[in-house]
Design a protein around this motif. Structure first.
Motif, mmCIF file in Angstrom:
data_model
loop_
_atom_site.group_PDB
_atom_site.id
_atom_site.type_symbol
_atom_site.label_atom_id
_atom_site.label_comp_id
_atom_site.label_asym_id
_atom_site.label_seq_id
_atom_site.Cartn_x
_atom_site.Cartn_y
_atom_site.Cartn_z
ATOM 1 N N ASP A 31 0.828 -1.202 0.000
ATOM 2 C CA ASP A 31 0.000 0.000 0.000
ATOM 3 C C ASP A 31 0.867 1.259 0.000
ATOM 4 N N ALA A 32 1.913 1.269 0.809
ATOM 5 C CA ALA A 32 2.832 2.421 0.833
ATOM 6 C C ALA A 32 3.514 2.585 -0.526
ATOM 7 N N LEU A 33 3.916 1.487 -1.140
ATOM 8 C CA LEU A 33 4.528 1.548 -2.473
ATOM 9 C C LEU A 33 3.534 2.088 -3.492
ATOM 10 N N LYS A 34 2.305 1.604 -3.441
ATOM 11 C CA LYS A 34 1.273 2.050 -4.379
ATOM 12 C C LYS A 34 1.051 3.557 -4.255
ATOM 13 N N GLN A 35 0.932 4.053 -3.026
ATOM 14 C CA GLN A 35 0.737 5.489 -2.813
ATOM 15 C C GLN A 35 1.935 6.287 -3.342
ATOM 16 N N HIS A 36 3.133 5.781 -3.098
ATOM 17 C CA HIS A 36 4.356 6.421 -3.598
ATOM 18 C C HIS A 36 4.345 6.483 -5.128
ATOM 19 N N LEU A 37 3.988 5.369 -5.759
ATOM 20 C CA LEU A 37 3.978 5.316 -7.222
ATOM 21 C C LEU A 37 2.885 6.196 -7.808
ATOM 22 N N TYR A 38 1.731 6.273 -7.152
ATOM 23 C CA TYR A 38 0.667 7.176 -7.621
ATOM 24 C C TYR A 38 1.156 8.621 -7.614
ATOM 25 N N LYS A 39 1.871 9.013 -6.557
ATOM 26 C CA LYS A 39 2.406 10.378 -6.483
ATOM 27 C C LYS A 39 3.423 10.624 -7.587
ATOM 28 N N ARG A 40 4.305 9.670 -7.784
ATOM 29 C CA ARG A 40 5.308 9.811 -8.870
ATOM 30 C C ARG A 40 4.636 9.901 -10.218
ATOM 31 N N GLU A 41 3.624 9.097 -10.403
ATOM 32 C CA GLU A 41 2.888 9.063 -11.668
ATOM 33 C C GLU A 41 2.265 10.433 -11.958
ATOM 34 N N GLU A 42 1.663 11.041 -10.948
ATOM 35 C CA GLU A 42 0.991 12.340 -11.115
ATOM 36 C C GLU A 42 1.974 13.508 -11.142
ATOM 37 N N GLU A 43 2.853 13.570 -10.161
ATOM 38 C CA GLU A 43 3.731 14.721 -9.996
ATOM 39 C C GLU A 43 4.783 14.843 -11.084
ATOM 40 N N VAL A 59 3.118 -2.171 -12.832
ATOM 41 C CA VAL A 59 3.628 -0.895 -13.320
ATOM 42 C C VAL A 59 3.795 -1.085 -14.824
ATOM 43 N N VAL A 60 2.989 -0.345 -15.587
ATOM 44 C CA VAL A 60 2.937 -0.532 -17.036
ATOM 45 C C VAL A 60 3.569 0.675 -17.721
ATOM 46 N N PHE A 61 4.519 0.401 -18.604
ATOM 47 C CA PHE A 61 5.245 1.439 -19.327
ATOM 48 C C PHE A 61 4.798 1.439 -20.787
ATOM 49 N N GLU A 62 4.677 2.655 -21.335
ATOM 50 C CA GLU A 62 4.339 2.760 -22.748
ATOM 51 C C GLU A 62 5.603 2.831 -23.594
ATOM 52 N N VAL A 63 6.538 3.727 -23.198
ATOM 53 C CA VAL A 63 7.785 3.896 -23.950
ATOM 54 C C VAL A 63 8.944 3.966 -22.962
ATOM 55 N N PRO A 64 9.884 3.077 -23.032
ATOM 56 C CA PRO A 64 9.835 1.829 -23.783
ATOM 57 C C PRO A 64 8.797 0.899 -23.151
ATOM 58 N N LEU A 108 11.932 -2.093 -0.446
ATOM 59 C CA LEU A 108 10.996 -2.216 -1.562
ATOM 60 C C LEU A 108 10.873 -0.946 -2.399
ATOM 61 N N THR A 109 10.524 0.171 -1.792
ATOM 62 C CA THR A 109 10.282 1.397 -2.569
ATOM 63 C C THR A 109 11.535 1.908 -3.277
ATOM 64 N N PRO A 110 12.689 2.024 -2.594
ATOM 65 C CA PRO A 110 13.890 2.456 -3.324
ATOM 66 C C PRO A 110 14.283 1.500 -4.450
ATOM 67 N N LEU A 111 14.075 0.204 -4.235
ATOM 68 C CA LEU A 111 14.389 -0.770 -5.275
ATOM 69 C C LEU A 111 13.498 -0.553 -6.496
ATOM 70 N N VAL A 112 12.204 -0.388 -6.278
ATOM 71 C CA VAL A 112 11.285 -0.166 -7.401
ATOM 72 C C VAL A 112 11.616 1.145 -8.100
ATOM 73 N N ASP A 113 11.950 2.187 -7.354
ATOM 74 C CA ASP A 113 12.360 3.460 -7.969
ATOM 75 C C ASP A 113 13.582 3.256 -8.865
ATOM 76 N N ARG A 114 14.554 2.491 -8.380
ATOM 77 C CA ARG A 114 15.765 2.232 -9.172
ATOM 78 C C ARG A 114 15.429 1.448 -10.433
ATOM 79 N N LEU A 115 14.601 0.428 -10.311
ATOM 80 C CA LEU A 115 14.227 -0.377 -11.469
ATOM 81 C C LEU A 115 13.460 0.436 -12.505
#
Length: 122
Positions: A31-43, A59-64, A108-115
């Motif tokens: 849940d904390a990761l999801k909230q973090h990613l939502y903020k990154r997605e918007e901001e 986490v779905v990417f369009e390009v690439p 978890l969150t820093p790892l996902v940010d790095r990836l």
């Protein structure tokens, strides 16, 4: 699974508490990761979308083009990330009170940010 005999009956409480604790920790972490990613997605208009389906984060990417899948694995008590053609398996660390990747010590969150950064710059 830990099974104890209590006055002639089988008791699964020890194992159940472990699974319940894992689920609570995993739910909180995801849940904390999801909230973090939502903020990154918007901001930051980060170039990805976050989707949740049945407790699994995508986490779905369009390009690439690409997709990361982040899911709890209750039987093994780990959070798994499938990303960049690799499987990352994070274990709960009681001291850090976080899921960590043992090979790097990343949470978890820093790892996902790095990836995400690696994917977007590839």
């Amino acid at each position: 699974m830990v099974v104890r005999r209590v006055t002639g009956r089988t008791c699964y409480t020890g194992a159940m508490l472990d699974e319940m604790e894992f689920r609570r920790n995993a739910d909180d972490a995801l849940d904390a990761l999801k909230q973090h990613l939502y903020k990154r997605e918007e901001e930051y208009e980060a170039g990805f979308e976050v989707e949740e389906q049945g407790g699994v984060l995508n986490v779905v990417f369009e390009v690439p083009a690409g997709k990361f899948v982040i899911t709890p694995n209750a039987p093994i008590r780990q959070i798994w990330i499938s990303a960049l053609s690799t499987s990352f398996k994070l274990d709960w660390d009681e001291k850090a009170a976080a899921f960590l990747l043992s090979s790097t010590g990343e949470a978890l969150t820093p790892l996902v940010d790095r990836l995400i950064a690696e994917h977007l710059t590839s």
